[in-house]
Design a protein around this motif. Structure first.
Motif, PDB file in Angstrom:
ATOM      1  N   ASP A  37       0.830  -1.216   0.000  1.00  8.87           N
ATOM      2  CA  ASP A  37       0.000   0.000   0.000  1.00  8.87           C
ATOM      3  C   ASP A  37       0.860   1.261   0.000  1.00  8.87           C
ATOM      4  OD1 ASP A  37      -2.373  -1.435  -0.032  1.00  8.87           O
ATOM      5  OD2 ASP A  37      -2.672  -1.310   2.137  1.00  8.87           O
ATOM      6  N   THR A  40       2.203   1.651  -3.451  1.00  2.04           N
ATOM      7  CA  THR A  40       1.107   2.077  -4.324  1.00  2.04           C
ATOM      8  C   THR A  40       0.826   3.571  -4.157  1.00  2.04           C
ATOM      9  OG1 THR A  40       0.148  -0.135  -4.177  1.00  2.04           O
ATOM     10  CG2 THR A  40      -1.280   1.602  -4.983  1.00  2.04           C
ATOM     11  N   ARG A  48      -1.748   4.018 -10.960  1.00  2.00           N
ATOM     12  CA  ARG A  48      -1.821   3.166  -9.768  1.00  2.00           C
ATOM     13  C   ARG A  48      -2.473   1.814 -10.006  1.00  2.00           C
ATOM     14  NH1 ARG A  48      -3.280   7.528  -5.496  1.00  2.00           N
ATOM     15  NH2 ARG A  48      -1.131   8.224  -5.412  1.00  2.00           N
ATOM     16  N   LEU A  52      -0.695  -1.904  -9.904  1.00  2.91           N
ATOM     17  CA  LEU A  52      -1.104  -2.886  -8.905  1.00  2.91           C
ATOM     18  C   LEU A  52      -1.591  -4.168  -9.585  1.00  2.91           C
ATOM     19  CD1 LEU A  52      -1.241  -3.337  -5.903  1.00  2.91           C
ATOM     20  CD2 LEU A  52      -3.526  -2.354  -5.897  1.00  2.91           C
TER      21      LEU A  52
END
Length: 167
Positions: A37, A40, A48, A52
């Motif tokens: 996280d 990210t 993003r 991911l």
């Protein structure tokens, strides 16, 4: 100096460690949340979800090497930068991903130079294509025409395709 950093990601915990070089590239310090996280959050908002998905589906899911250029927003100053990430998975005996080791390099200068070259070439093409004067570009050794603008083709009575290759 080289703009290169390294990392190690523990797949089970989602936690990663980083070198001082990577910390400098990302603009992070010792207190930064080194989790997936946290990583990210550094990725440019427009990239993003794609990044991911790439990590979870391609790299971890399909066991492929990580090799991707992407934009980040540095934590320290909010500056947008381009990085190239490379990594490889370490697998357990049964093929389960355990760890990913890799490098990050800052490629911002190269990306900016590439964008400037593209803009320059576009300006050149606009001038070349839009000129009212005939412009021919010939190869010196063979004296063959390699490019001709629309004005040259019209003046000489050839299509642009037929013009190329003439002496």
């Amino acid at each position: 100096i080289a703009g290169l950093g390294s990392y190690g990601l523990d797949i089970a915990t989602g936690r990663w460690s980083s070198s001082p070089g990577l910390d400098a590239i990302f603009g992070i310090d010792g207190g930064f949340d080194r989790s997936v996280d946290g990583w990210t959050s550094l990725i440019h908002p427009d990239d993003r979800q794609t990044m991911l998905d790439y990590l979870t589906d391609e790299v971890i899911g399909r066991r492929r090497p990580f090799d991707r250029a992407y934009r980040i927003v540095r934590a320290a100053d909010g500056e947008e930068r381009w990085v190239q990430g490379r990594g490889r998975l370490e697998l357990a005996a049964g093929g389960r991903p355990v760890r990913m080791l890799g490098t990050i390099i800052d490629i911002t200068a190269a990306r900016r130079a590439q964008a400037a070259l593209i803009r320059s070439e576009a300006r050149y093409a606009a001038i070349f294509e839009g000129a009212l004067e005939a412009i021919l570009i010939a190869e010196r050794a063979s004296l063959r025409i390699r490019y001709g603008n629309p004005a040259a083709a019209a003046m000489l009575g050839y299509s642009r395709e037929d013009l190329v290759g003439l002496t």
